[in-house]
Design an enzyme around this catalytic site. Structure first.
Site, PDB file in Angstrom:
ATOM      1  N   ASP A  44     -14.615  20.821  55.603  1.00 26.92           N
ATOM      2  CA  ASP A  44     -13.329  20.947  56.410  1.00 26.92           C
ATOM      3  C   ASP A  44     -13.540  21.581  57.656  1.00 26.92           C
ATOM      4  OD1 ASP A  44     -11.074  19.696  55.248  1.00 26.92           O
ATOM      5  OD2 ASP A  44     -10.276  21.764  54.357  1.00 26.92           O
ATOM      6  N   TYR A  47     -15.139  19.516  60.244  1.00 26.66           N
ATOM      7  CA  TYR A  47     -13.950  18.515  60.791  1.00 26.66           C
ATOM      8  C   TYR A  47     -13.258  19.267  61.618  1.00 26.66           C
ATOM      9  CZ  TYR A  47     -10.437  15.363  61.177  1.00 26.66           C
ATOM     10  OH  TYR A  47      -9.544  14.340  61.475  1.00 26.66           O
ATOM     11  N   ASP A  48     -12.895  20.332  61.434  1.00 27.84           N
ATOM     12  CA  ASP A  48     -11.906  21.220  62.278  1.00 27.84           C
ATOM     13  C   ASP A  48     -12.371  21.675  63.502  1.00 27.84           C
ATOM     14  OD1 ASP A  48     -10.166  21.027  60.259  1.00 27.84           O
ATOM     15  OD2 ASP A  48     -10.256  23.097  59.291  1.00 27.84           O
ATOM     16  N   SER A  94      34.248  19.411  56.327  1.00 27.55           N
ATOM     17  CA  SER A  94      33.633  20.765  56.594  1.00 27.55           C
ATOM     18  C   SER A  94      34.615  21.644  56.485  1.00 27.55           C
ATOM     19  CB  SER A  94      32.782  20.447  58.045  1.00 27.55           C
ATOM     20  OG  SER A  94      32.202  21.855  58.066  1.00 27.55           O
ATOM     21  N   LEU A  95      34.480  22.906  57.126  1.00 27.10           N
ATOM     22  CA  LEU A  95      35.618  23.909  57.051  1.00 27.10           C
ATOM     23  C   LEU A  95      35.786  24.386  58.271  1.00 27.10           C
ATOM     24  CD1 LEU A  95      34.380  26.003  53.832  1.00 27.10           C
ATOM     25  CD2 LEU A  95      36.481  24.654  54.136  1.00 27.10           C
ATOM     26  N   GLU A 124      36.369  32.176  47.595  1.00 24.31           N
ATOM     27  CA  GLU A 124      34.999  32.035  46.920  1.00 24.31           C
ATOM     28  C   GLU A 124      34.067  32.406  47.956  1.00 24.31           C
ATOM     29  OE1 GLU A 124      35.038  27.685  46.286  1.00 24.31           O
ATOM     30  OE2 GLU A 124      36.911  27.695  45.246  1.00 24.31           O
ATOM     31  N   LYS A 126      31.092  31.937  50.312  1.00 25.21           N
ATOM     32  CA  LYS A 126      30.634  30.602  51.155  1.00 25.21           C
ATOM     33  C   LYS A 126      28.855  30.480  50.947  1.00 25.21           C
ATOM     34  CE  LYS A 126      31.143  28.523  55.797  1.00 25.21           C
ATOM     35  NZ  LYS A 126      29.840  27.933  55.592  1.00 25.21           N
ATOM     36  N   ASP A 128      25.172  29.613  51.408  1.00 24.19           N
ATOM     37  CA  ASP A 128      24.495  29.326  52.481  1.00 24.19           C
ATOM     38  C   ASP A 128      23.456  28.134  52.091  1.00 24.19           C
ATOM     39  OD1 ASP A 128      23.377  29.020  54.948  1.00 24.19           O
ATOM     40  OD2 ASP A 128      22.358  31.090  54.724  1.00 24.19           O
ATOM     41  N   GLU A 181      27.476  22.862  46.733  1.00 25.20           N
ATOM     42  CA  GLU A 181      26.352  23.220  47.598  1.00 25.20           C
ATOM     43  C   GLU A 181      25.202  23.315  46.936  1.00 25.20           C
ATOM     44  OE1 GLU A 181      27.758  23.473  50.508  1.00 25.20           O
ATOM     45  OE2 GLU A 181      26.551  24.564  51.786  1.00 25.20           O
ATOM     46  N   TYR A 233      32.110  22.668  43.849  1.00 25.78           N
ATOM     47  CA  TYR A 233      33.149  23.732  44.243  1.00 25.78           C
ATOM     48  C   TYR A 233      34.397  22.691  44.304  1.00 25.78           C
ATOM     49  CZ  TYR A 233      31.130  23.299  48.430  1.00 25.78           C
ATOM     50  OH  TYR A 233      29.931  22.817  49.740  1.00 25.78           O
ATOM     51  N   LYS A 297      40.811  29.369  50.035  1.00 27.70           N
ATOM     52  CA  LYS A 297      41.642  28.086  49.591  1.00 27.70           C
ATOM     53  C   LYS A 297      42.832  28.326  49.069  1.00 27.70           C
ATOM     54  CE  LYS A 297      37.085  26.107  48.632  1.00 27.70           C
ATOM     55  NZ  LYS A 297      35.990  25.398  47.698  1.00 27.70           N
ATOM     56  N   LYS A 321      33.412  33.882  58.592  1.00 25.26           N
ATOM     57  CA  LYS A 321      32.094  34.260  58.544  1.00 25.26           C
ATOM     58  C   LYS A 321      31.583  35.398  58.847  1.00 25.26           C
ATOM     59  CE  LYS A 321      29.742  30.149  59.182  1.00 25.26           C
ATOM     60  NZ  LYS A 321      29.608  29.579  60.450  1.00 25.26           N
ATOM     61  N   CYS A 415     -10.865  35.962  67.465  1.00 25.12           N
ATOM     62  CA  CYS A 415     -10.468  36.034  66.127  1.00 25.12           C
ATOM     63  C   CYS A 415     -10.560  38.178  66.343  1.00 25.12           C
ATOM     64  CB  CYS A 415     -11.434  35.833  64.990  1.00 25.12           C
ATOM     65  SG  CYS A 415     -11.059  36.586  63.570  1.00 25.12           S
ATOM     66  N   CYS A 418     -13.731  38.618  63.729  1.00 21.65           N
ATOM     67  CA  CYS A 418     -15.159  38.354  63.895  1.00 21.65           C
ATOM     68  C   CYS A 418     -15.513  37.791  65.162  1.00 21.65           C
ATOM     69  CB  CYS A 418     -15.388  37.213  62.728  1.00 21.65           C
ATOM     70  SG  CYS A 418     -14.729  35.487  63.230  1.00 21.65           S
ATOM     71  N   CYS A 433      -8.735  30.849  62.891  1.00 18.72           N
ATOM     72  CA  CYS A 433     -10.257  31.288  62.834  1.00 18.72           C
ATOM     73  C   CYS A 433     -10.856  30.279  61.870  1.00 18.72           C
ATOM     74  CB  CYS A 433     -10.417  32.582  62.451  1.00 18.72           C
ATOM     75  SG  CYS A 433     -12.291  33.034  62.174  1.00 18.72           S
ATOM     76  N   CYS A 438     -16.131  34.457  58.610  1.00 17.02           N
ATOM     77  CA  CYS A 438     -15.440  35.569  59.161  1.00 17.02           C
ATOM     78  C   CYS A 438     -15.132  36.591  57.993  1.00 17.02           C
ATOM     79  CB  CYS A 438     -13.866  34.894  59.736  1.00 17.02           C
ATOM     80  SG  CYS A 438     -12.600  36.157  59.814  1.00 17.02           S
TER      81      CYS A 438
HETATM   82  S1  IVH Z   1      34.770  23.871  50.447  1.00 16.51           S
HETATM   83  C1  IVH Z   1      36.757  19.891  51.559  1.00 16.51           C
HETATM   84  N1  IVH Z   1      33.715  25.994  49.313  1.00 16.51           N
HETATM   85  O1  IVH Z   1      30.272  25.448  54.161  1.00 16.51           O
HETATM   86  C2  IVH Z   1      36.022  21.072  50.985  1.00 16.51           C
HETATM   87  N2  IVH Z   1      32.355  24.688  51.224  1.00 16.51           N
HETATM   88  O2  IVH Z   1      30.889  25.597  56.923  1.00 16.51           O
HETATM   89  C3  IVH Z   1      35.162  21.626  52.070  1.00 16.51           C
HETATM   90  N3  IVH Z   1      30.512  25.625  51.606  1.00 16.51           N
HETATM   91  O3  IVH Z   1      30.736  22.056  54.325  1.00 16.51           O
HETATM   92  C4  IVH Z   1      34.240  22.519  51.608  1.00 16.51           C
HETATM   93  N4  IVH Z   1      30.460  27.446  50.476  1.00 16.51           N
HETATM   94  O4  IVH Z   1      28.967  22.761  52.782  1.00 16.51           O
HETATM   95  C5  IVH Z   1      33.489  25.087  50.367  1.00 16.51           C
HETATM   96  N5  IVH Z   1      32.894  27.854  48.346  1.00 16.51           N
HETATM   97  C6  IVH Z   1      32.722  26.989  49.203  1.00 16.51           C
HETATM   98  C7  IVH Z   1      31.371  26.826  50.039  1.00 16.51           C
HETATM   99  C8  IVH Z   1      31.572  25.690  50.970  1.00 16.51           C
HETATM  100  C9  IVH Z   1      29.796  26.882  51.131  1.00 16.51           C
HETATM  101  C10 IVH Z   1      29.891  24.940  52.883  1.00 16.51           C
HETATM  102  C11 IVH Z   1      30.266  23.663  52.789  1.00 16.51           C
HETATM  103  C12 IVH Z   1      31.053  23.222  54.007  1.00 16.51           C
HETATM  104  C13 IVH Z   1      30.430  24.247  55.048  1.00 16.51           C
HETATM  105  C14 IVH Z   1      31.253  24.632  55.952  1.00 16.51           C
END
Ligand code: IVH
Length: 681
Positions: A44, A47-48, A94-95, A124, A126, A128, A181, A233, A297, A321, A415, A418, A433, A438
């Site tokens: 290796d 080659y490198d 989306s939201l 709920e 959110k 990630d 999610e 969800y 919601k 957020k 390096c 070394c 390196c 080394c």
């Molecule tokens: S509800 C119509 N609930 O956040 C239903 N979304 O920034 C819409 N997400 O696209 C989604 N946690 O991918 C919902 N408890 C939660 C969530 C959630 C994360 C995401 C979801 C959405 C994005 C919007």
């Protein structure tokens, strides 16, 4: 052996042309042997080094670059074909999002006005991650897709089937589409990024990107290794599960066997939202998965229908957020460290600051491109935040505060350990390196070999490894087994007892089961899990060494790249010699049992009781893990109990433990301790 290279500036054009042509032909041939025939012709590092020379020559003499040059197309690289497209039966929305309580109040006012009354809200977290739609037919998972543009997503069924928390069959034979999610737990994210950096790959910026990258793999075995999880969800078909509110939908999902986040609450007025938001602004650091806000919601599903959706977002929900947690600090130094694979990584050293619950003074700068793109300079004031809630990361430089005499940071050419020339390999962002001798790499390799999850040689940490190397008592892993007490006694801070203990620990390590040795060898891409999988399958080191790439890749959980790397490692003459030397020293090379209990584990010998409802892992999984780490799990609390792990709704056992003064942990405390142990059993 590597040829002596003439300095590029001393070459005539004709000489350069000839050398470039030779290198192109040779490297192409080596590439075919490596990628297509799995029979490498050169080691290796050779080659490198040849590759790096070609890159440098072509940069200076670009006229001689041909489309066939190996620098223009990496042999055998997986060309990603697209995943199949899936049309969503109803758009995946989306939201809308807000960033302040005032905006949230305005949304609440608008919503109440449209409805004509104050609605109940389901709050709920959110998550990630990335949105996924799951189709179940008669209770069987038949399709999983990503959101894509909301109308058409990508088919990720095979990958989603590797996610343990997503059931392949529901508890009832219903036909329904549910959405939720997919996320990567914080510990998996941190481990994955460490591994990627060691392999010279770019770290994922956050768990969301990591989850998305992992889900879109064409090789499902990679997805499986990445340890994704999910929360459901939403369904557009609530009538199929007989629910009329969002909170009861979550409850029903759970009854069906679908994973749901249990932190939701139903509230009747806005002051409760504020409480929930401030509570999770603090608690988010302690959760095992990343969240980036709170979703509000309308709880009544018929009211959701009445409010309806815009093209992209529902009117019945909004995301609050979290503001990013940031701190300002000053960069004092940039340190470069050499890992055991030779990757040379920069780290910013800063004035210590408090950030999301911890004091931070160092942040990885990942690789030179990253450092240069941010133009971070010594003396710069920078913003600092935690990526994915855990890893300190520099956001940006505050240019107004830049010292007048500041200079662009110069990336080292040599390096730091070394002094050999560093190279940038094709397809890699890391600076490497490539000197196999080394000193820093050797030190890292030996420290890794002796480390707890590898050969577990107690007393042989980085400091002792440095001392032993300096005294020239060791040079490679086999030489560890030739150490004697008299040598140790010549070293600073070693007394009769510490020397005897270390020799004993080295002796004990000879009886380790095979997986520790395989991990300890430091084969590229082979972590402790992959090591265990191949050891379990092949049982002896010589069987692994003789296995073909296809045989290894057949092991569940081992991908093509890992298999290739293992075959490559064992094809090197040095590896063969090392294995023979270890055998001569009676180092065990057989797989001994299903489980090797680590006596150094925090849990070893502890009496532990579990109580209440566990949310993160199931009780049998937790019990097995604890037992594998040497704990005795019992059902009743007594004065002899060392630890009570209390889930949700813990009752009398928790009271008794408190009255006896027994240490009580939450499930989250356990998950954190598991992460420290190397969560691999
Ligand atoms: S509800 C119509 N609930 O956040 C239903 N979304 O920034 C819409 N997400 O696209 C989604 N946690 O991918 C919902 N408890 C939660 C969530 C959630 C994360 C995401 C979801 C959405 C994005 C919007």
């Amino acid at each position: 052996m590597l040829p002596e290279f003439t300095p590029i500036t001393n070459l005539t054009i004709q000489q350069a042309q000839k050398e470039i042509a030779t290198l192109q032909t040779d490297l192409l041939q080596y590439g075919v042997a490596y990628y297509e025939k799995d029979a490498p012709m050169v080691e290796d590092h050779i080659y490198d080094a040849l590759y790096a020379r070609l890159v440098a020559l072509e940069a200076k003499f670009p006229d001689f670059i041909t489309p066939e040059s190996p620098t223009q197309n990496v042999g055998g690289k997986n060309v990603k074909t697209d995943l199949a497209k899936v049309q969503h039966p109803a758009p995946m929305l989306s939201l809308g999002d807000v960033f302040s309580i005032e905006e949230l109040d305005e949304w609440d006012l608008r919503t109440s006005k449209s409805l004509g009354f104050k609605s109940e809200y389901n709050l709920e977290l959110k998550i990630d991650g990335l949105a996924v739609a799951l189709k179940y037919e008669n209770g069987v998972l038949i399709q999983a897709s990503t959101r894509g543009n909301g109308l058409i997503g990508e088919d990720v069924t095979a990958n989603v089937k590797t996610i343990k928390s997503i059931p392949q069959t529901l508890n009832e034979p219903i036909t329904i589409e549910v959405r939720g999610e997919i996320y990567m737990p914080k510990t998996s994210f941190a481990t994955l990024n460490l591994q990627r950096e060691a392999d010279g790959l770019e770290a994922f910026a956050n768990p969301r990107n990591a989850a998305a990258g992992s889900l879109r793999q064409l090789d499902t075995r990679i997805t499986k290794q990445r340890e994704l999880s999910a929360f459901i969800y939403y369904t557009a078909e609530p009538e199929k599960i007989g629910v009329t509110t969002q909170s009861s939908a979550l409850q029903r999902f759970s009854e069906l066997g679908l994973p749901t986040d249990k932190h939701n609450v139903v509230i009747k007025n806005m002051s409760e939202i504020k409480k929930f938001i401030s509570e999770y602004t603090i608690k988010r650091d302690k959760l095992s998965y990343g969240i980036d806000g709170v979703v509000v919601k309308v709880n009544q599903l018929d009211m959701q229908v009445e409010l309806g959706n815009t093209v992209k977002i529902p009117r019945w929900a909004i995301a609050y957020k979290f503001p990013p947690e940031e701190a300002l600090t000053v960069v004092h130094d940039i340190e470069w460290t050499v890992g055991r694979t030779g990757a040379v990584t920069p780290t910013a050293v800063m004035t210590p600051v408090q950030l999301a619950g911890t004091t931070v003074k160092r942040a990885s700068l990942h690789n030179p491109d990253y450092l240069l793109a941010k133009d971070i300079r010594i003396g710069d004031t920078v913003t600092l935040h935690k990526a994915g809630d855990i890893i300190p990361e520099i956001g940006q430089v505050i240019l107004d505060k830049r010292p007048e005499n500041s200079e662009i940071y110069q990336i080292p050419m040599d390096c730091p350990a070394c002094n050999s020339k560093l190279v940038h390999l094709e397809g890699e962002v890391a600076l490497r390196c490539i000197n196999p001798f080394c000193s820093a790499q050797i030190k890292e390799k030996l420290t890794h070999f002796a480390s707890r999850n590898a050969m577990n040689i107690d007393g042989m940490g980085p400091r002792v490894v440095s001392q032993l190397l300096k005294a020239e008592y060791i040079k490679d892993v086999a030489s560890i087994y030739r150490l004697d007490i008299d040598q140790l006694l010549t070293l600073d801070k070693f007394k009769e007892k510490s020397a005897t203990n270390l020799i004993q620990a080295i002796e004990n390590s000879k009886r380790n089961s095979l997986e520790r040795l395989v991990f300890g060898l430091g084969i590229r891409m082979v972590g402790s899990k992959a090591a265990r999988l191949v050891a379990e399958q092949f049982k002896t080191l010589s069987a692994i060494a003789q296995a073909s790439k296809d045989d290894i890749a057949k092991v569940d959980g081992i991908g093509e790249m890992i298999a290739k790397s293992i075959v490559q490692y064992f094809s090197m003459p040095e590896s063969k010699q090392l294995i023979q030397e270890l055998a001569d020293q009676n180092v065990n090379q057989k797989y001994l049992s299903d489980v090797t209990v680590d006596e150094n584990s925090f849990f070893y010998g502890k009496r532990i009781v579990l109580t209440g409802k566990l949310e993160i892992n199931s009780r049998p999984v937790v019990t097995k893990w604890l037992e594998n780490h040497g704990a005795k799990v019992s059902s009743s609390v007594s004065a002899k109990t060392d630890l009570l792990i209390a889930g949700i709704d813990s009752g009398s056992k928790l009271d008794k433990a408190k009255s006896l003064g027994v240490t009580v942990w939450t499930e989250q405390n356990l998950v954190e301790a598991q992460a420290k142990e190397g969560n691999d059993k």
